[in-house]
Design an enzyme around this catalytic site. Structure first.
Site, mmCIF file in Angstrom:
data_model
loop_
_atom_site.group_PDB
_atom_site.id
_atom_site.type_symbol
_atom_site.label_atom_id
_atom_site.label_comp_id
_atom_site.label_asym_id
_atom_site.label_seq_id
_atom_site.Cartn_x
_atom_site.Cartn_y
_atom_site.Cartn_z
ATOM 1 N NE ARG A 114 -3.874 -2.199 2.159
ATOM 2 C CZ ARG A 114 -3.669 -3.314 2.861
ATOM 3 N NH1 ARG A 114 -2.637 -3.398 3.670
ATOM 4 N NH2 ARG A 114 -4.499 -4.322 2.749
ATOM 5 C CE LYS A 136 -0.589 14.097 -14.419
ATOM 6 N NZ LYS A 136 -0.939 14.738 -15.719
ATOM 7 C CD GLU A 178 6.672 16.509 -22.757
ATOM 8 O OE1 GLU A 178 5.874 17.430 -22.474
ATOM 9 O OE2 GLU A 178 6.314 15.459 -23.329
ATOM 10 C CE LYS A 206 5.705 17.190 -14.245
ATOM 11 N NZ LYS A 206 5.468 16.072 -15.108
ATOM 12 C CD GLU A 216 -3.575 17.249 -15.595
ATOM 13 O OE1 GLU A 216 -2.499 16.650 -15.495
ATOM 14 O OE2 GLU A 216 -4.362 17.103 -16.535
ATOM 15 N NE ARG A 220 1.015 17.162 -12.897
ATOM 16 C CZ ARG A 220 1.594 16.241 -12.138
ATOM 17 N NH1 ARG A 220 1.389 16.237 -10.834
ATOM 18 N NH2 ARG A 220 2.373 15.324 -12.649
ATOM 19 C CG ASN A 224 -1.583 17.960 -20.189
ATOM 20 O OD1 ASN A 224 -0.612 17.213 -20.070
ATOM 21 N ND2 ASN A 224 -2.647 17.885 -19.410
ATOM 22 C CG HIS A 227 1.196 17.099 -24.237
ATOM 23 N ND1 HIS A 227 2.068 18.148 -24.187
ATOM 24 C CD2 HIS A 227 1.894 16.015 -23.802
ATOM 25 C CE1 HIS A 227 3.242 17.733 -23.727
ATOM 26 N NE2 HIS A 227 3.168 16.443 -23.487
ATOM 27 C CG HIS A 231 -2.202 13.051 -25.816
ATOM 28 N ND1 HIS A 231 -2.679 13.782 -24.741
ATOM 29 C CD2 HIS A 231 -0.969 12.639 -25.464
ATOM 30 C CE1 HIS A 231 -1.747 13.796 -23.790
ATOM 31 N NE2 HIS A 231 -0.704 13.109 -24.203
ATOM 32 C CG HIS A 275 5.398 12.073 -26.176
ATOM 33 N ND1 HIS A 275 4.021 12.132 -26.253
ATOM 34 C CD2 HIS A 275 5.752 12.941 -25.192
ATOM 35 C CE1 HIS A 275 3.565 12.981 -25.343
ATOM 36 N NE2 HIS A 275 4.597 13.496 -24.694
HETATM 37 N N1 GLY Z 1 3.255 15.273 -18.018
HETATM 38 C C1 GLY Z 1 2.317 16.180 -17.510
HETATM 39 C C2 GLY Z 1 2.193 16.130 -16.016
HETATM 40 O O1 GLY Z 1 3.003 15.529 -15.355
HETATM 41 O O2 GLY Z 1 1.274 16.692 -15.507
#
Ligand code: GLY
Length: 371
Positions: A114, A136, A178, A206, A216, A220, A224, A227, A231, A275
């Site tokens: 956990r 993430k 990126e 970041k 997000e 945040r 993107n 993106h 995507h 990407h």
């Molecule tokens: N790659 C975008 C984020 O980490 O929010």
């Protein structure tokens, strides 16, 4: 440890952590492990020839390469390896690799007992400026990308710029794409800086964004930028997924960022786009869409073109990409909610803009069709 290392903090209360950046930063790993950790499972991939020394009892587990390995099966295999090794919740998982490795190892760490600490040693440019920072984690299902996952902040992140020397050219291009987005969300003068400074500046931005909006809920989303189209290009098969990291072998950068090219210089890159290359096309597109909506002027569009050109990234849609098909994929995106939403530049800076008319999107996409 060398004297050129920088440390950037992610400020999240009792889950705060440091990002250590610079040549040889991996040698500082042992000092960044959680106090009391007695064992480590190091998760990496074949072909990532980056050795780390945690200074405690450890076992190395290799996961497969390519998006197919970003799966619940891989997480299960990692869990079984952790069980055999006797990893406890006060021990540590160490991810050594690109975004696929940090995503999968991070999710396995989030689930193991956990929640077990994870330290990311990011070995690709893309992971150093984006994927390894911010917590993430996740894996794909046959039904879609990144559908299973968790926010699980790492205990520390290491961005050792020495590890980039073996990246193949396409991985450099992916990282630069990126990186290019950061030039429009708060890092000035990016392409002209030395590489280590670029990594540090992007990681610091970041870190600030994640510190302000971990889940997000708002800010945040600016990460993107570029993106939405990227995507769609990935979903339509014109671009590789971010985790599809190739062998980390071969020559260094084919071409570093060269500041000062006056006009976009679309590069003849083989399909599929990486990407970050798809993000670069997405940035050029987002600038034109923002101009069509009266949000920015020609000068700002030119700035986008110049940054993308400085990194020698593609600025046109790949051959065969059709606006109607891309719009269909944009509408299917799990974050679309039935309308076309883009992160766009404007008088208040970069922000999400919902309800963009599809006719306008079609026109702007048509402008970007290659010869
Ligand atoms: N790659 C975008 C984020 O980490 O929010």
């Amino acid at each position: 440890m060398t004297r050129t290392l920088r440390s950037v903090g992610v400020d999240l209360g009792d889950r705060s952590y440091d990002i250590l950046i610079g040549p040889g930063a991996r040698h500082g790993l042992a000092a960044l492990l959680p106090v009391g950790a007695r064992r480590a499972v190091i998760v990496t991939q074949a072909g990532i020839d980056v050795k780390v020394e945690p200074g405690i009892d450890h076992e190395v587990v290799e996961i497969g390469r390519g998006e197919r390995s970003k799966s619940m099966e891989t997480v299960g295999e990692l869990g079984r390896a952790m069980a055999r090794f006797g990893l406890s919740r006060s021990d540590v998982v160490i991810a050594v690799g690109g975004g696929l490795v940090t995503d999968v190892a991070g999710f396995a760490a989030a689930s193991w007992h956990r929640g077990t600490p994870v330290v990311h040693v990011a070995t690709t440019l893309l992971a150093q400026v984006d994927a390894a920072i911010g917590g993430k984690t996740g894996v794909n299902l046959p039904e879609g990308k990144n559908l299973m996952g968790a926010f699980w902040q790492p205990h520390a992140v290491i961005c050792d710029t020495e590890t980039l020397s073996t990246l193949p050219p396409e991985e450099w291009r992916s990282g630069f794409g990126e990186m290019a987005k950061y030039a429009f969300i708060g890092v000035d003068g990016l392409p002209g800086m030395p590489l280590e400074e670029q990594v540090a500046a992007c990681a610091a931005l970041k870190a600030r964004v994640v510190s302000a909006d971990e889940r997000e809920g708002g800010l945040r989303m600016i990460l993107n930028y570029g993106h939405t189209l990227a995507h769609a290009l990935e979903a339509a098969g014109f671009a590789a997924e971010p985790g599809d990291v190739l062998d980390q072998v071969g020559a260094g950068p084919a071409a570093g960022p060269a500041a000062g090219h006056p006009l976009p210089r679309p590069q003849p890159v083989p399909l599929p786009l990486r990407h970050g290359e798809a993000v670069a096309v997405g940035l050029v597109f987002a600038a034109r869409l923002a101009r069509a909506l009266g949000r920015i002027d020609d000068g700002r569009v030119r700035e986008h073109d110049e940054v993308v050109s400085a990194y020698e990234l593609p600025a046109r849609l790949p051959r065969g990409a059709e606006p109607a098909q891309l719009i269909e994929f944009m509408l299917r995106d799990k974050k679309a909610h039935g309308e076309l939403t883009f992160v766009l530049d404007g008088p208040r800076g970069v922000e999400p803009v919902a309800g963009v008319p599809s006719g306008l999107v079609t026109e702007v996409l048509a402008e970007l069709k290659g010869p």
